[in-house]
Design a protein around this motif. Sequence first.
Motif, mmCIF file in Angstrom:
data_model
loop_
_atom_site.group_PDB
_atom_site.id
_atom_site.type_symbol
_atom_site.label_atom_id
_atom_site.label_comp_id
_atom_site.label_asym_id
_atom_site.label_seq_id
_atom_site.Cartn_x
_atom_site.Cartn_y
_atom_site.Cartn_z
ATOM 1 N N SER A 1 0.594 -1.211 0.039
ATOM 2 C CA SER A 1 0.310 0.150 0.071
ATOM 3 C C SER A 1 0.400 1.561 -0.113
ATOM 4 N N ASN A 2 1.707 1.257 0.089
ATOM 5 C CA ASN A 2 2.905 2.529 -0.258
ATOM 6 C C ASN A 2 2.578 2.911 -1.755
ATOM 7 N N GLU A 3 2.547 4.392 -0.895
ATOM 8 C CA GLU A 3 2.903 5.030 -2.056
ATOM 9 C C GLU A 3 3.592 5.763 -2.768
ATOM 10 N N ARG A 4 4.476 5.551 -1.992
ATOM 11 C CA ARG A 4 5.710 6.368 -2.147
ATOM 12 C C ARG A 4 7.077 5.628 -2.966
ATOM 13 N N PHE A 5 7.326 6.325 -3.830
ATOM 14 C CA PHE A 5 7.886 4.951 -5.133
ATOM 15 C C PHE A 5 10.193 5.189 -4.370
ATOM 16 N N ILE A 6 10.426 3.719 -4.138
ATOM 17 C CA ILE A 6 11.184 3.807 -3.687
ATOM 18 C C ILE A 6 12.326 2.946 -4.704
ATOM 19 N N GLU A 7 13.567 3.342 -5.275
ATOM 20 C CA GLU A 7 13.539 2.644 -6.320
ATOM 21 C C GLU A 7 14.876 1.389 -5.062
ATOM 22 N N VAL A 8 14.369 0.377 -4.943
ATOM 23 C CA VAL A 8 15.060 -0.855 -4.194
ATOM 24 C C VAL A 8 15.342 -2.591 -4.608
ATOM 25 N N THR A 9 16.200 -2.690 -6.130
ATOM 26 C CA THR A 9 15.414 -4.094 -5.952
ATOM 27 C C THR A 9 16.614 -5.130 -6.314
ATOM 28 N N GLN A 10 17.183 -4.587 -5.212
ATOM 29 C CA GLN A 10 18.522 -5.279 -4.748
ATOM 30 C C GLN A 10 18.789 -5.260 -3.244
ATOM 31 N N PRO A 11 19.128 -6.275 -2.697
ATOM 32 C CA PRO A 11 18.874 -6.553 -0.731
ATOM 33 C C PRO A 11 20.208 -5.368 -0.915
ATOM 34 N N ILE A 12 19.978 -4.785 0.720
ATOM 35 C CA ILE A 12 20.687 -3.643 0.819
ATOM 36 C C ILE A 12 21.360 -4.131 2.067
ATOM 37 N N LEU A 13 22.276 -4.080 3.079
ATOM 38 C CA LEU A 13 22.843 -4.485 4.321
ATOM 39 C C LEU A 13 24.060 -3.084 4.855
ATOM 40 N N TYR A 14 23.436 -2.452 5.164
ATOM 41 C CA TYR A 14 24.701 -0.773 6.135
ATOM 42 C C TYR A 14 25.040 -2.007 7.348
ATOM 43 N N ALA A 15 26.501 -2.143 7.288
ATOM 44 C CA ALA A 15 26.683 -2.546 8.373
ATOM 45 C C ALA A 15 27.466 -1.157 9.004
ATOM 46 N N GLY A 16 27.420 -0.723 10.591
ATOM 47 C CA GLY A 16 28.329 0.368 11.148
ATOM 48 C C GLY A 16 29.553 0.221 11.491
ATOM 49 N N GLY A 17 30.419 0.584 11.975
ATOM 50 C CA GLY A 17 31.937 0.275 11.985
ATOM 51 C C GLY A 17 31.915 0.973 13.496
ATOM 52 N N VAL A 18 32.905 0.100 14.228
ATOM 53 C CA VAL A 18 33.043 0.446 15.269
ATOM 54 C C VAL A 18 33.293 2.615 15.588
ATOM 55 N N VAL A 19 33.728 2.852 14.056
ATOM 56 C CA VAL A 19 33.734 4.356 14.503
ATOM 57 C C VAL A 19 33.512 4.465 12.779
ATOM 58 N N PRO A 20 32.475 5.907 12.127
ATOM 59 C CA PRO A 20 31.776 6.534 11.666
ATOM 60 C C PRO A 20 32.980 5.497 10.120
ATOM 61 N N GLN A 21 34.054 6.626 10.101
ATOM 62 C CA GLN A 21 34.534 5.988 9.196
ATOM 63 C C GLN A 21 34.835 4.712 8.512
ATOM 64 N N LEU A 22 34.733 3.863 9.161
ATOM 65 C CA LEU A 22 34.225 2.515 9.009
ATOM 66 C C LEU A 22 33.162 1.451 8.455
ATOM 67 N N ASP A 23 32.452 2.184 8.491
ATOM 68 C CA ASP A 23 31.228 2.176 7.813
ATOM 69 C C ASP A 23 30.955 1.179 6.337
ATOM 70 N N THR A 24 29.917 0.704 5.810
ATOM 71 C CA THR A 24 29.999 0.182 5.321
ATOM 72 C C THR A 24 28.614 -0.207 4.062
ATOM 73 N N VAL A 25 28.883 -0.523 2.985
ATOM 74 C CA VAL A 25 27.654 -0.736 2.664
ATOM 75 C C VAL A 25 27.857 -2.321 1.218
ATOM 76 N N GLN A 26 26.902 -3.354 1.704
ATOM 77 C CA GLN A 26 26.959 -4.201 1.151
ATOM 78 C C GLN A 26 25.981 -4.146 0.073
ATOM 79 N N MET A 27 25.648 -4.654 -1.037
ATOM 80 C CA MET A 27 24.430 -4.945 -1.808
ATOM 81 C C MET A 27 25.321 -6.581 -2.834
ATOM 82 N N ASP A 28 24.064 -7.131 -2.802
ATOM 83 C CA ASP A 28 24.162 -8.233 -3.867
ATOM 84 C C ASP A 28 23.452 -8.324 -4.964
#
Length: 284
Positions: free
Chosen positions: A212-239
């Motif tokens: 029922s969501n009416e706002r389009f969001i272009e996400v067709t692949q899985p996204i994983l956002y992993a927060g690092g012990v410090v922000p500089q080590l944050d990482t995004v993984q997408m399959d």
Amino acid sequence: MPPRDAPTVRQVRLGVELRKLRECAGRTARDAADLLGVDQARVSNIEAGRMGIGEERIRRLAVFYDCQDAALVDALCAIARERRGQFWWDEYRGVLPPGFLDIAELEQHATYLRSIQTLSLPGLLQTEEYARALFSSVVTSLPTAEIEARIEHRLKRQAILGRQAPPQFDAIIHEAALRMRFGGRKVTRGQLEQVLEASERPAVAVRVLPFSNERFIEVTQPILYAGGVVPQLDTVQMDSHLGGNYWNGEAELQMHRMVLDVAEGVSLDAEKSRDLIHRIAREL
């Protein structure tokens, strides 16, 4: 020591961060090589993750680069101290593709995790039967031994949610993924019950992005956002069908944080999400 043939994502990240510090300081690879008493090729290999570097040398470089961020330097030294064979996923080296080891490594060291799944459920919440249905796809035609290894590895990944201090895991799941009947009705029902059970854990938040969501969001692949012990080590993984992709640039991280924030904003809250999952399970 010869360069590594297949450095892990963490090893590559250590090199990337050292290169960022060097470039921010306006230093050349030759400058760094002269400081360490090595040739320039070695510095290049270190910054590419193909060669390791000791903690003492990292701290010398940090001083040379005038890096005042002690927490970042400590985090980089912690990566440098890691050794092959130290972690449980190392037993799958040579058994499973490197991407499987990389995702386990990423989750293990994350301080928090955020994900979006549109067609299948998060690996950290999957049942054995559901994972078997996914890995037994007629498209992949994997050998039985590898299917069993993939299932075993996936289930072992879930141990991070049972740790004494687990990372916060915020999972956004599209309603489409909840309605996919991978493995049949019984398997799907058991999978939905496991998601509901997991959503009751203090460190797990499940939100459903409804049809029922009416706002389009272009996400067709899985996204994983992993927060690092410090922000500089944050990482995004997408399959993708070509394997896992990793991003760590600030612009890329910011873009994916925005996507996650928007998706969370249009998703159902925790209580309504559980109600919808219950309803879908009853329909099976």
